[in-house]
Design an enzyme around this catalytic site. Structure first.
Site, PDB file in Angstrom:
ATOM      1  CG  LEU A  28       1.099  -1.765   3.864  1.00 31.97           C
ATOM      2  CD1 LEU A  28       0.536  -3.151   4.141  1.00 31.97           C
ATOM      3  CD2 LEU A  28       1.961  -1.790   2.617  1.00 31.97           C
ATOM      4  CB  CYS A  29      -2.836   2.761   0.572  1.00 29.93           C
ATOM      5  SG  CYS A  29      -1.698   3.881  -0.239  1.00 29.93           S
ATOM      6  N   PRO A  30      -4.556   2.901   3.415  1.00 31.55           N
ATOM      7  CG  PRO A  30      -6.509   3.676   4.498  1.00 31.55           C
ATOM      8  CD  PRO A  30      -5.710   2.424   4.222  1.00 31.55           C
ATOM      9  CG  ASP A  39       0.979   1.472  -0.698  1.00 36.45           C
ATOM     10  OD1 ASP A  39       0.745   1.429  -1.928  1.00 36.45           O
ATOM     11  OD2 ASP A  39       0.371   0.768   0.132  1.00 36.45           O
TER      12      ASP A  39
END
Ligand code: SF4
Ligand code: SF4
Lengths: 430, 80
Positions: free
Chosen positions: B17-19, B44
């Site tokens: 998942l970001c970042p 993502d």
């Protein structure tokens, strides 16, 4: 150290040290009560991570340059120059700190070590020793803010994909992620990932909320990096957007520091009072459930559920009850971790540490207390409303074979909501 | 585009998942020589803005960022 750099570093201390911080420099009794409160010291036994020791490094420089006794008899007062050795130690103890403030909670004088370490970060940045990864993450966010038009296309297409997923979950063809909706009541400032937008959109749409999504994310690596100006610029992106759209309220996502940044720090960084009401998304969801604006079926979630208070939301943000009330609304099998609320152990994943590979070893060791708590609870599901905590706990889960399911609270809510929808919808909620 | 470029390092960032996709690209950029290319595959969608923003602000170059089904494929060139 060159005279010029020394002047710069002592100038930073002079500028940052307000009355409260100066008082902290004087009143530490060296009782070491804080050592048993810090998950990193407890997990490693390493002196570098003892809260009072971390603060002591700043105290030593302060004594050398700003305290009469230390200036004249430095050896007696352990006054030191900010030489390369001291800066090495300072880097390690400062950027490892998760800012959980559990040490402050137990300190008899409420010494805020994390605040003292914000001075340490300013010194390290001025000495060209700020953490590179956190600096890059902050700069990338500022770049996005300065060049919003460049990213508009990919953002809009991402929101459209999420809108389709929302419609598949709810079965309502009208549902969507609203973008740039002027006059909406709420600006939802999510994280960059779809996981932070999709369930929130389902809940807002089902609640009939007047909302719009921000083009920016709520995470603030300028804050973790320790640069107040970068942190202000990152926050200002969505404040300007909220002003332009004329919303009434800013809602931040399941992220620990985003709430504290918006609710507490923005004013200090900008000198401007936060012009909007700020709510955590779980406060809104709790309201919707209690007002009957959304329905949740109890016990659609399998297993015993527990809840981890992220430090920035709980101890440092004061939000304890809304998340628990939500979890209790979706399950009758809720158990607390022990200790909890203000005394909750930090999981070890805060302060941006999950993005700093060099601290992986101390980070995993520092999760020992969380692992003990989770095992003792007997829970098989953990609800946790902070991205950094979830990343850390998922890794602990793997390393220690806990067999735990780690959920965002809003995902639990969506899983408990009855929809008219289809089997695809059930798959899409997972 | 991706067919013409010599890739020095493949990064599988699926599920992150970001970042984190941006973090992983940043952590690995020094594992290719200057002028070298990382091919990164993320799932993502936030990476579509994050990775180009990281490249611009650090003086590197995204040669291409493309959506391929549910995946986002990046070719990132190290410039310094
Ligand atoms: S608990 Fe407070 S007074 Fe005691 S050593 Fe730690 S910081 Fe100092
Ligand atoms: S804020 Fe948390 S991590 Fe930092 S020194 Fe205090 S207890 Fe340790």
């Amino acid at each position: 150290m060159e005279a010029q750099q020394l002047t710069t570093l002592t100038g930073v201390i002079d500028k940052k040290m307000n009355r409260q911080l100066k008082q902290y420099m004087d009143i530490c009794a060296r009782c070491a009560i804080c050592k048993d409160a810090c998950h990193q010291y407890v997990g490693t036994g390493d002196f570098t991570y003892l809260p009072a020791r971390r603060a002591e490094l700043i105290r030593q420089i302060y004594k050398k340059y700003f305290d009469k006794a230390g200036r004249f008899v430095p050896a007696l007062y352990e006054a030191r120059d900010p030489d390369e050795n001291l800066l090495d130690e300072l880097y390690e103890s400062t950027y490892a700190c998760t800012g959980c403030r559990r040490c402050m909670y137990y300190c008899p004088f409420s010494i805020d070590t994390a605040w003292i370490l914000s001075v340490a970060k300013a010194i390290l940045i001025a000495a060209g020793r700020g953490n590179e990864m956190l600096g890059q993450l902050a700069d990338a966010a500022i770049f996005k803010g300065d060049n919003a038009a460049m990213f508009e296309g990919v953002m809009l297409s991402g929101f459209e994909d999420i809108s389709e997923e929302v419609r598949a979950i709810t079965g309502n063809p009208e549902h969507q992620v609203h973008v740039n909706k002027e006059g909406a009541d709420i600006l939802y400032v999510a994280l960059a990932g779809a996981h932070s937008i999709r369930p929130a959109a389902v809940i807002f749409e089902e609640a009939g909320e007047s909302w719009t999504i921000s083009m920016f994310e709520a995470a603030n690596y300028g804050y973790f990096y320790g640069d107040a100006e970068k942190a202000r610029l990152i926050t200002k992106r969505y404040i300007d957007e909220a002003k332009r759209l004329g919303v009434k309220e800013i809602v931040v996502p399941e992220c620990g520091h985003a709430y504290r940044v918006a609710e507490i720090f923005y004013e200090a960084w900008s000198g401007e009072p936060m012009p909007f009401k700020v709510s955590h998304i779980l406060e809104k969801v709790d309201e919707y459930i209690k007002a009957g604006r959304i329905t949740v079926d109890r016990d659609k979630i399998d297993g015993t559920v527990t809840y981890h208070d992220p430090c920035q939301i709980g101890r440092n943000g004061g939000v304890f009850d809304a998340p628990r009330d939500i979890v209790r609304a979706v399950t009758s099998r809720f158990v607390e971790l022990t200790p909890n609320r203000e005394q909750q152990w930090c999981c070890g994943g805060g302060g941006g540490i999950v993005a700093m590979e060099e601290f992986k070893d101390v980070r995993l060791k520092s999760g020992g207390k969380k692992v003990e708590q989770l095992k003792a609870s007997g829970a098989s599901v953990l609800a946790c409303p902070c991205e950094n905590c979830r990343l850390q706990i998922e890794e602990l889960n793997e390393v220690h074979g806990l067999g735990l399911e780690v959920w965002q609270v809003i995902d639990l809510v969506v899983a408990a909501m009855p929809f008219k929808a289809t089997p695809e919808a059930d798959a899409a909620t997972m | 585009m991706s067919d013409d470029v010599k890739v020095d390092l493949e990064l599988d960032l699926k599920g992150l998942l970001c970042p984190l996709p941006m973090v992983k690209v940043s952590q690995n950029i020094t594992n290719v020589p200057v002028g070298g290319v990382i091919r990164a595959v993320a799932t993502d969608p936030g990476a579509m803005a994050d990775i180009p923003a990281w490249a611009q602000s650090t003086g590197n170059e995204v040669l291409s960022a493309e959506k391929e089904g549910a995946e986002f494929v990046f070719l990132v060139k190290r410039l310094k």
